[in-house]
Design a protein around this motif. Structure first.
Motif, PDB file in Angstrom:
ATOM      1  N   SER A  25      39.180-116.869 -59.282  1.00 43.45           N
ATOM      2  CA  SER A  25      39.776-116.871 -57.948  1.00 43.45           C
ATOM      3  C   SER A  25      40.219-118.279 -57.598  1.00 43.45           C
ATOM      4  CB  SER A  25      38.768-116.375 -56.899  1.00 43.45           C
ATOM      5  OG  SER A  25      38.430-115.019 -57.112  1.00 43.45           O
ATOM      6  N   GLY A  26      41.100-118.379 -56.614  1.00 47.89           N
ATOM      7  CA  GLY A  26      41.588-119.679 -56.178  1.00 47.89           C
ATOM      8  C   GLY A  26      41.494-119.840 -54.679  1.00 47.89           C
ATOM      9  N   LEU A  27      41.579-121.079 -54.234  1.00 48.04           N
ATOM     10  CA  LEU A  27      41.614-121.410 -52.806  1.00 48.04           C
ATOM     11  C   LEU A  27      42.569-122.571 -52.591  1.00 48.04           C
ATOM     12  CD1 LEU A  27      40.413-121.274 -49.840  1.00 48.04           C
ATOM     13  CD2 LEU A  27      38.854-123.094 -50.595  1.00 48.04           C
ATOM     14  N   ILE A  28      43.423-122.436 -51.588  1.00 44.95           N
ATOM     15  CA  ILE A  28      44.202-123.562 -51.073  1.00 44.95           C
ATOM     16  C   ILE A  28      43.658-123.832 -49.671  1.00 44.95           C
ATOM     17  CG2 ILE A  28      46.504-124.475 -50.600  1.00 44.95           C
ATOM     18  CD1 ILE A  28      47.605-122.127 -52.327  1.00 44.95           C
ATOM     19  N   ASN A  29      43.022-124.969 -49.466  1.00 48.05           N
ATOM     20  CA  ASN A  29      42.347-125.210 -48.181  1.00 48.05           C
ATOM     21  C   ASN A  29      43.260-125.943 -47.204  1.00 48.05           C
ATOM     22  OD1 ASN A  29      42.234-127.768 -49.306  1.00 48.05           O
ATOM     23  ND2 ASN A  29      40.075-128.145 -48.771  1.00 48.05           N
ATOM     24  N   ILE A  49      32.907-116.636 -51.768  1.00 45.42           N
ATOM     25  CA  ILE A  49      33.091-117.080 -50.382  1.00 45.42           C
ATOM     26  C   ILE A  49      32.138-118.226 -50.062  1.00 45.42           C
ATOM     27  CG2 ILE A  49      32.770-116.378 -47.974  1.00 45.42           C
ATOM     28  CD1 ILE A  49      33.812-113.571 -48.871  1.00 45.42           C
ATOM     29  N   GLU A  50      30.902-118.118 -50.530  1.00 44.39           N
ATOM     30  CA  GLU A  50      29.916-119.186 -50.293  1.00 44.39           C
ATOM     31  C   GLU A  50      30.358-120.489 -50.954  1.00 44.39           C
ATOM     32  OE1 GLU A  50      25.183-120.166 -51.201  1.00 44.39           O
ATOM     33  OE2 GLU A  50      25.997-118.154 -51.602  1.00 44.39           O
ATOM     34  N   MET A  51      30.862-120.396 -52.178  1.00 50.02           N
ATOM     35  CA  MET A  51      31.318-121.599 -52.874  1.00 50.02           C
ATOM     36  C   MET A  51      32.516-122.234 -52.166  1.00 50.02           C
ATOM     37  SD  MET A  51      30.983-120.537 -56.901  1.00 50.02           S
ATOM     38  CE  MET A  51      29.390-120.504 -57.708  1.00 50.02           C
ATOM     39  N   PHE A  52      33.498-121.410 -51.825  1.00 46.52           N
ATOM     40  CA  PHE A  52      34.669-121.943 -51.142  1.00 46.52           C
ATOM     41  C   PHE A  52      34.319-122.477 -49.756  1.00 46.52           C
ATOM     42  CE2 PHE A  52      37.796-119.131 -53.728  1.00 46.52           C
ATOM     43  CZ  PHE A  52      37.933-120.138 -54.672  1.00 46.52           C
ATOM     44  N   GLY A  53      33.245-121.955 -49.165  1.00 40.43           N
ATOM     45  CA  GLY A  53      32.811-122.430 -47.857  1.00 40.43           C
ATOM     46  C   GLY A  53      32.405-123.897 -47.844  1.00 40.43           C
ATOM     47  N   LYS A  54      32.147-124.451 -49.018  1.00 45.11           N
ATOM     48  CA  LYS A  54      31.785-125.872 -49.096  1.00 45.11           C
ATOM     49  C   LYS A  54      32.993-126.775 -48.855  1.00 45.11           C
ATOM     50  CE  LYS A  54      28.139-124.824 -52.460  1.00 45.11           C
ATOM     51  NZ  LYS A  54      27.697-124.956 -53.883  1.00 45.11           N
ATOM     52  N   VAL A  55      34.203-126.227 -49.036  1.00 43.14           N
ATOM     53  CA  VAL A  55      35.419-127.043 -48.865  1.00 43.14           C
ATOM     54  C   VAL A  55      36.361-126.452 -47.820  1.00 43.14           C
ATOM     55  CG1 VAL A  55      35.332-128.030 -51.175  1.00 43.14           C
ATOM     56  CG2 VAL A  55      36.540-125.870 -50.829  1.00 43.14           C
ATOM     57  N   TRP A  56      36.011-125.285 -47.276  1.00 38.03           N
ATOM     58  CA  TRP A  56      36.783-124.684 -46.188  1.00 38.03           C
ATOM     59  C   TRP A  56      35.810-123.914 -45.307  1.00 38.03           C
ATOM     60  CZ3 TRP A  56      41.200-125.633 -44.032  1.00 38.03           C
ATOM     61  CH2 TRP A  56      41.719-124.738 -43.104  1.00 38.03           C
ATOM     62  N   PRO A  57      35.480-124.439 -44.127  1.00 39.08           N
ATOM     63  CA  PRO A  57      34.345-123.918 -43.371  1.00 39.08           C
ATOM     64  C   PRO A  57      34.545-122.546 -42.742  1.00 39.08           C
ATOM     65  CG  PRO A  57      35.499-125.633 -42.138  1.00 39.08           C
ATOM     66  CD  PRO A  57      36.103-125.610 -43.504  1.00 39.08           C
ATOM     67  N   ALA A  58      35.784-122.114 -42.552  1.00 38.00           N
ATOM     68  CA  ALA A  58      36.041-120.829 -41.907  1.00 38.00           C
ATOM     69  C   ALA A  58      36.489-119.802 -42.947  1.00 38.00           C
ATOM     70  CB  ALA A  58      37.122-120.985 -40.842  1.00 38.00           C
ATOM     71  N   MET A  59      36.448-118.523 -42.563  1.00 39.77           N
ATOM     72  CA  MET A  59      37.029-117.504 -43.434  1.00 39.77           C
ATOM     73  C   MET A  59      38.536-117.724 -43.489  1.00 39.77           C
ATOM     74  SD  MET A  59      34.873-115.504 -44.924  1.00 39.77           S
ATOM     75  CE  MET A  59      35.683-113.959 -45.333  1.00 39.77           C
ATOM     76  N   PRO A  60      39.133-117.626 -44.651  1.00 41.57           N
ATOM     77  CA  PRO A  60      40.575-117.897 -44.781  1.00 41.57           C
ATOM     78  C   PRO A  60      41.407-116.867 -44.024  1.00 41.57           C
ATOM     79  CG  PRO A  60      39.719-116.959 -46.795  1.00 41.57           C
ATOM     80  CD  PRO A  60      38.523-117.240 -45.936  1.00 41.57           C
ATOM     81  N   LYS A  61      42.568-117.319 -43.564  1.00 44.05           N
ATOM     82  CA  LYS A  61      43.466-116.439 -42.821  1.00 44.05           C
ATOM     83  C   LYS A  61      44.319-115.563 -43.743  1.00 44.05           C
ATOM     84  CE  LYS A  61      43.877-119.343 -38.699  1.00 44.05           C
ATOM     85  NZ  LYS A  61      44.814-120.074 -37.791  1.00 44.05           N
TER      86      LYS A  61
END
Length: 325
Positions: A25-29, A49-61
């Protein structure tokens, strides 16, 4: 699973076993946050979601599904209220390809001694695939949540000044294949257009379209590519996979001319320099795909998945290696 930063604002969560369903999976913060693909079951999606939460504090839009396969969409339901974006083919294709009940039935079957014995006697490949899946996955509670925003060829996001270009490249691995290019970051999220250090599996499309998709990624000249499966790479990953597909086509031509079935061809062919990739016996699928093209069969001709797992198992046993999917 592990998270890896790949550029200033792009991150990846990687499934390190790199077997079937071990999707990345990917994330653009930026711009409210964009998650790319949502994992194979709810526990993995929650961990992502927990891992990505370390670099993006909210649920993604926003969420992007790179294609319709279950291992890339089965976590969608955890992103309630998010805009889910995919190619226009994906909602209907999800109903055909990503029904969680079928996979969960296989997982449940191998956990029941009597059912597992029946499977092992009649469909040893399906039994082995089910046991492998049961080690890591449980699809209990998964509900299909389709994309809410659909596009045809291209779709562009402006993420607070960082552009993300969604480019339709299918049918290649699947009908809905989409790559995400972040030019400013020189990153491509390739979905299952690219497998890295594991043998690709192509369900719908053609070798020609796959080559064109890989060539497009090459032309975009990213510094970093997040494949749908396997570790992060650069353009060497694209070139290695293209060489693999070319190898399969050339070897398959000779076997087809000799009158061998696709299964016998896969048993006869050497793995070559790709034998240390995960699940090398998936070779059967790529040979069969080449044979379908030689026979001028439609690119979307359906697969008997149980028979396909059995064939992969047969190839592995003929090669004297562990059956891996």
């Amino acid at each position: 699973m592990k998270m890896q930063q790949v550029s200033d604002h792009c991150f990846a969560v990687l499934n390190e076993k790199n077997r079937v369903c071990d999707a990345n999976s990917g994330l653009i913060n930026r711009g409210g946050g964009v998650v790319i693909d949502t994992q194979s079951d709810l526990p993995h999606a929650r961990q992502m979601i927990e891992m990505f939460g370390k670099v993006w504090p909210a649920m993604p839009k926003r969420v992007v599904n790179t294609h319709e396969d279950g291992d890339h969409v089965w976590g969608n339901q955890l992103f309630e209220g998010a805009e889910i974006i995919a190619h226009k083919s994906v909602p209907e294709r999800m109903k055909l390809e990503a029904a969680p009940e079928e996979t969960q039935q296989l997982i449940n079957g191998v956990k029941d001694p009597a059912k597992r014995k029946f499977l092992e006697e009649h469909h040893p490949g399906a039994a082995a695939a089910g046991q492998q899946l049961a080690e890591d996955y449980d699809l209990g509670g998964v509900k299909l949540v389709p994309p809410t925003t659909l596009f045809e060829e291209r779709y562009e996001l402006d993420l607070d000044g960082t552009e993300a270009h969604l480019i339709y490249v299918g049918p290649c691995h699947q009908v809905g294949d989409t790559i995400i290019h972040v030019p400013k970051e020189r990153v491509v999220f390739a979905g299952d257009v690219l497998f890295r250090q594991c043998t690709p599996m192509g369900w719908t499309g053609s070798f020609q379209q796959w080559f064109q998709s890989l060539d497009l990624i090459d032309q975009l000249n990213p510094e970093v590519i997040v494949p749908g499966h396997g570790p992060i790479c650069g353009l060497e990953g694209v070139r290695e996979m293209k060489a693999y597909l070319q190898y399969v086509i050339e070897e398959s031509k000779g076997c087809f001319a000799d009158g061998l079935t696709s299964l016998d061809a896969a048993k006869r062919m050497e793995f070559g320099p790709y034998g240390d990739w995960r699940a090398p016996a998936r070779l059967y699928m790529n040979v069969e795909r080449a044979y379908r093209e030689f026979r001028n069969e439609p690119a979307d001709a359906p697969w008997d998945k149980v028979a396909t797992f059995d064939a992969i198992y047969t190839v592995a046993k003929a090669k004297g290696i562990e059956a891996e999917f």
